[in-house]
Structure formats: structure tokens, C-alpha cells
Design a protein around this motif. Structure first.
Motif, PDB file in Angstrom:
ATOM      1  N   GLN A   1       0.829  -1.203   0.000  1.00 52.10           N
ATOM      2  CA  GLN A   1       0.000   0.000   0.000  1.00 52.10           C
ATOM      3  C   GLN A   1       0.869   1.262   0.000  1.00 52.10           C
ATOM      4  OE1 GLN A   1      -3.216   0.286   3.078  1.00 52.10           O
ATOM      5  NE2 GLN A   1      -4.468   0.323   1.229  1.00 52.10           N
ATOM      6  N   TRP A   2       2.110   1.117   0.438  1.00 56.07           N
ATOM      7  CA  TRP A   2       3.040   2.250   0.439  1.00 56.07           C
ATOM      8  C   TRP A   2       4.229   2.042  -0.510  1.00 56.07           C
ATOM      9  CZ3 TRP A   2      -0.664   3.199   3.830  1.00 56.07           C
ATOM     10  CH2 TRP A   2      -0.870   4.511   4.263  1.00 56.07           C
ATOM     11  N   GLU A   3       4.253   0.928  -1.245  1.00 56.57           N
ATOM     12  CA  GLU A   3       5.321   0.677  -2.223  1.00 56.57           C
ATOM     13  C   GLU A   3       4.807   1.046  -3.607  1.00 56.57           C
ATOM     14  OE1 GLU A   3       6.280  -3.435  -1.702  1.00 56.57           O
ATOM     15  OE2 GLU A   3       7.076  -3.127   0.332  1.00 56.57           O
ATOM     16  N   VAL A   4       5.370   2.097  -4.196  1.00 51.87           N
ATOM     17  CA  VAL A   4       4.851   2.626  -5.455  1.00 51.87           C
ATOM     18  C   VAL A   4       5.261   1.722  -6.616  1.00 51.87           C
ATOM     19  CG1 VAL A   4       4.723   4.648  -6.940  1.00 51.87           C
ATOM     20  CG2 VAL A   4       5.113   4.937  -4.486  1.00 51.87           C
TER      21      VAL A   4
ATOM     22  N   TYR B   1       2.060   9.897   1.627  1.00 52.63           N
ATOM     23  CA  TYR B   1       0.781   9.193   1.705  1.00 52.63           C
ATOM     24  C   TYR B   1       0.843   7.924   0.856  1.00 52.63           C
ATOM     25  CZ  TYR B   1      -0.666  13.772   3.409  1.00 52.63           C
ATOM     26  OH  TYR B   1      -0.745  14.936   4.118  1.00 52.63           O
ATOM     27  N   THR B   2      -0.154   7.044   1.016  1.00 48.26           N
ATOM     28  CA  THR B   2      -0.209   5.898   0.140  1.00 48.26           C
ATOM     29  C   THR B   2      -0.484   6.353  -1.291  1.00 48.26           C
ATOM     30  OG1 THR B   2      -1.422   3.889  -0.467  1.00 48.26           O
ATOM     31  CG2 THR B   2      -2.638   5.524   0.791  1.00 48.26           C
ATOM     32  N   TRP B   3       0.129   5.668  -2.239  1.00 48.86           N
ATOM     33  CA  TRP B   3      -0.115   5.980  -3.652  1.00 48.86           C
ATOM     34  C   TRP B   3      -1.552   5.657  -4.041  1.00 48.86           C
ATOM     35  CZ3 TRP B   3      -1.302   1.978  -7.127  1.00 48.86           C
ATOM     36  CH2 TRP B   3      -1.135   0.674  -6.627  1.00 48.86           C
ATOM     37  N   GLN B   4      -2.277   4.923  -3.177  1.00 49.82           N
ATOM     38  CA  GLN B   4      -3.666   4.571  -3.447  1.00 49.82           C
ATOM     39  C   GLN B   4      -4.657   5.631  -2.958  1.00 49.82           C
ATOM     40  OE1 GLN B   4      -4.238   0.622  -1.766  1.00 49.82           O
ATOM     41  NE2 GLN B   4      -2.737  -0.307  -3.146  1.00 49.82           N
ATOM     42  N   THR B   5      -4.150   6.750  -2.465  1.00 52.35           N
ATOM     43  CA  THR B   5      -5.007   7.837  -1.979  1.00 52.35           C
ATOM     44  C   THR B   5      -5.955   8.313  -3.078  1.00 52.35           C
ATOM     45  OG1 THR B   5      -3.299   8.580  -0.440  1.00 52.35           O
ATOM     46  CG2 THR B   5      -4.995  10.181  -1.023  1.00 52.35           C
ATOM     47  N   ARG B   6      -7.238   8.529  -2.722  1.00 51.04           N
ATOM     48  CA  ARG B   6      -8.201   9.062  -3.697  1.00 51.04           C
ATOM     49  C   ARG B   6      -9.225   9.997  -3.052  1.00 51.04           C
ATOM     50  NH1 ARG B   6     -12.478   4.056  -4.737  1.00 51.04           N
ATOM     51  NH2 ARG B   6     -12.688   3.538  -2.523  1.00 51.04           N
TER      52      ARG B   6
ATOM     53  N   LEU C   1       1.189   2.423  12.095  1.00 46.16           N
ATOM     54  CA  LEU C   1       0.272   3.388  12.703  1.00 46.16           C
ATOM     55  C   LEU C   1       0.571   4.802  12.206  1.00 46.16           C
ATOM     56  CD1 LEU C   1      -0.077   2.271  16.436  1.00 46.16           C
ATOM     57  CD2 LEU C   1      -1.616   1.826  14.517  1.00 46.16           C
ATOM     58  N   ASP C   2       1.847   5.109  12.021  1.00 47.18           N
ATOM     59  CA  ASP C   2       2.214   6.431  11.494  1.00 47.18           C
ATOM     60  C   ASP C   2       1.583   6.657  10.126  1.00 47.18           C
ATOM     61  OD1 ASP C   2       3.756   6.984  13.728  1.00 47.18           O
ATOM     62  OD2 ASP C   2       5.663   6.446  12.772  1.00 47.18           O
ATOM     63  N   ARG C   3       1.638   5.631   9.288  1.00 42.52           N
ATOM     64  CA  ARG C   3       1.046   5.730   7.954  1.00 42.52           C
ATOM     65  C   ARG C   3      -0.452   6.008   8.046  1.00 42.52           C
ATOM     66  NH1 ARG C   3       3.194   0.135   5.132  1.00 42.52           N
ATOM     67  NH2 ARG C   3       5.331   0.777   4.614  1.00 42.52           N
ATOM     68  N   ALA C   4      -1.141   5.183   8.806  1.00 38.80           N
ATOM     69  CA  ALA C   4      -2.600   5.310   8.919  1.00 38.80           C
ATOM     70  C   ALA C   4      -2.981   6.662   9.512  1.00 38.80           C
ATOM     71  CB  ALA C   4      -3.159   4.173   9.767  1.00 38.80           C
TER      72      ALA C   4
END
Length: 367
Positions: free
Chosen positions: A137-140, A156-161, A187-190
Motif C-alpha cells: 500500500q506504500w510501495e509505489v 501518503y499511500t499511492w492509493q489515496t483518492r 500506525l504512522d502511515r494510517a
């Protein structure tokens, strides 16, 4: 006498809190979380796959499955845990093609299910299956679009929309990854993602648009946010830099939800429209947020305990004797058309509704 009076005065607040939290216990026959949970969870044993795009295990099925697993674990039902394991077993072998690919928030969330199985069984193969869903989810990927790379470059995650649904999809797999690794990066990511969505989508009234270009307060969309922020706060350390901002967003939302709860105890398909219909899946998500907030001490038990109980008592009659929940809005894309939300079909037994009911059940059962 003086000491007795002081002791009595000290006990009063404690007893008052206990009395308010008892709103979430002592349910009449037919309304206990054990009874309702058994009806809904056991129904999953013979349930068919609900596939995303006709290809992969979908998010509603994933969450129904994990809700049933948690119910089995909380009630120490080893036989049912084994049933759920047996149902999952083909995904390692003959049904491997049904494992979701890892390129979208609605697909990566699947990792939360094997990670839940790992916590219950301690079998490493579940860990090995689940963790890549959290990590990718965080590996582009190399073929990522420019806007996806732009999100990733900001952390941010590349899947952000910026759809409110995402705040459960992303949060659930990242918090599960944290639970099995104890690595704070998950947790930092979320948390970083949650702050972004709070800043971009929460309105002054505490509710959320479905997306920036869809200015309607769709019930289940807001439900995903309510459940996601609740899930994240359960595990976010007290001293985490983003916790106060996230808690502020949570409190603002809960205050608004209490205001919009109808006399029946439910919430409407369009939250702020009185002529809209009462919808079960989103109402259950809100009830989950209330129940957890009261039990965790984030919400005033005197104010929100009765509201949580009222919601649960309103929700249970929608469950039939086969464990199927009625009045569930079908899967819903975003659309800048208010009538579209009014007119969404309603189903009985749709997994979008089965899962949130189990979240409420499990929250009520948790100590």
C-alpha cells in the motif's frame, strides 16, 4: 463518620460511570450480543463468496469473515474458529486465484483478514499472506500514474483518492500490520492518512462528503469514517503526534451523529435528510463508534451510553431468524446527484450490513 462520608463521595462518580456503562449490558432476551452474534456469524459458514469485479474476494466478504472470526475468538468457540479456517483453506490452494491483487484500497484491505487469522492461530502462513497487502500500500509500482506518485512523494499511500470509504480500508490493514509486528510505522502511515482525510473532507458540522466533488452526507460513507477513526484510536499511542488531531475529528463527528440520530435510534441513508430511509449498515457503524467510545472512555458515558443502547436496540429487529440483516444499501459509487443516494437499492443479507453488526456485537462483548 467523616471518613465514611468522604469514601461515599469518592464512590459516587465511580458508581455513576458504572451505571452509565451498564447501558451497554443487561439486554433483554433476543437482544444480547451473544444471541445476535451467533445468528449473524454462523450464517457465514454456508455463505457464498461475494467477489470484487467477479474476480477476487471483496471487502464486504473480508470484513464479514473477520467479524465472525473475532466473535468466535471472543466467545472462545474453537469449533467455529476451525470452521472459519477450513473455509479459508482453499485460498492457499484451489481458490488461490481469488486472492485480491494489490493495487487498490478496496483490494489491499484483504490483508487484514489473514493477519486476523494469524493473531488467533499463530500460524505464520497467515502472516506471510497478509503482510504484503499492508506493505504494498506504500510501495509505489513502476506503472503508477503521476498523481499516485505525487501522493507517495508527500508520504501518503499511492492509493489515496479522498473517498471517505478509504479511511476504513486503509486503516484496518495498517493497524492489523501494527498489531502483528509492533512496528509503529504502520500506525504512522494510517494516522498521517487519517489527518489528510479529516482536513480535506470533514465539514464544519462534523460530517463528511462522500468525496470532494460529491457534497452529500451519505450514511455508509460516513460509517466507514466513523469505524476507521475508531479503529485507529484504539491502537494509536497516547503520545502520538497525530492523536489529538484525530481525536478532535472523532469528537466533532460523534457530536454531530448524536444530533442526527432519529427518534427510532437509527440514522438515514442521507444523514441530514429527514425524508430519507433508515439504513442499517451505516447505522451499525455509528453504533460501533459510540459503543467503543463509551467503553474506551473517549465519550461521556452519561451522554453517549443511552444513545449507543438506543441504536443497538433499534438495529436488532432488522436481523431475521436466519441471521440476515435487512435494509442494507447496496455497494455505492460516488455520484454528484442527490437522488442517486435516495434511490439506491436495498438488500437483505448483503455483506455490507452483516459485517458492521458483528463489529457492534464484538464491541459489546469486549471487556
Amino acid at each position: 463518620m467523616h471518613k465514611k462520608l468522604i469514601t461515599l463521595l469518592l464512590l459516587i462518580p465511580f458508581q455513576f460511570v458504572l451505571a452509565q456503562k451498564s447501558e451497554l449490558t443487561n439486554f433483554p432476551k433476543g437482544y444480547t450480543p451473544e444471541e445476535v452474534g451467533k445468528l449473524i456469524a454462523y450464517r457465514f459458514e454456508d455463505a457464498k463468496h461475494a467477489l470484487h469485479a467477479g474476480k477476487w474476494i471483496s471487502y464486504p466478504e473480508t470484513f464479514y469473515w473477520s467479524g465472525a472470526l473475532k466473535f468466535a475468538a471472543l466467545t472462545k468457540d474453537k469449533k467455529f474458529i476451525k470452521v472459519l479456517q477450513n473455509k479459508f483453506e482453499p485460498l492457499f490452494t484451489t481458490e488461490k486465484a481469488l486472492l485480491p491483487i494489490k493495487n487498490h484500497v478496496d483490494l489491499n484491505m484483504f490483508g487484514s483478514l489473514p493477519l486476523a487469522f494469524y493473531q488467533v492461530t499463530k500460524e505464520k502462513r497467515y502472516y506471510d499472506l497478509g503482510m504484503p497487502y499492508a506493505d504494498t500500500q506504500w510501495e509505489v509500482p513502476g506503472n503508477a500514474k503521476p498523481e499516485e506518485k505525487e501522493w507517495a512523494n508527500k508520504g501518503y499511500t499511492w492509493q489515496t483518492r479522498l473517498w471517505i470509504d478509504d479511511m476504513y480500508m486503509i486503516t484496518i490493514v495498517q493497524t492489523q500490520a501494527y498489531k502483528v509486528t509492533k512496528d509503529i510505522k504502520y500506525l504512522d502511515r494510517a494516522a498521517k492518512e487519517m489527518v489528510l482525510y479529516l482536513d480535506e473532507l470533514q465539514r464544519p458540522n462534523g460530517l463528511f462528503y462522500h468525496a470532494p466533488d460529491v457534497p452529500f452526507y451519505w450514511l455508509r460513507g460516513n460509517g466507514w469514517m466513523a469505524a476507521g477513526v475508531t479503529e485507529l484510536l484504539r491502537y494509536l499511542p497516547k503520545n502520538h503526534k497525530d492523536r489529538s488531531r484525530i481525536m478532535e475529528g472523532y469528537h466533532t463527528m460523534m457530536k454531530s451523529l448524536k444530533k442526527y440520530q432519529t427518534e427510532s435510534g437509527m440514522w438515514n441513508q442521507l444523514i441530514d435528510e429527514a425524508d430519507s430511509w433508515a439504513e442499517t449498515s451505516g447505522s451499525a457503524m455509528f453504533a460501533y463508534a459510540f459503543i467503543t467510545g463509551v467503553k474506551q472512555g473517549w465519550l461521556d458515558a452519561n451522554e453517549y451510553g443511552p444513545a449507543a443502547r438506543k441504536a443497538w436496540m433499534a438495529l436488532v429487529p432488522y436481523v431475521n431468524d436466519k441471521g440476515a440483516v435487512s435494509e442494507v444499501c447496496v455497494g455505492t459509487n460516488k455520484k454528484n446527484d442527490k437522488q442517486y443516494y435516495y434511490d439506491r437499492p436495498r438488500r437483505t443479507g448483503d455483506y455490507h450490513g452483516q459485517a458492521p453488526y458483528l463489529w457492534c456485537v464484538n464491541a459489546l462483548l469486549e471487556k
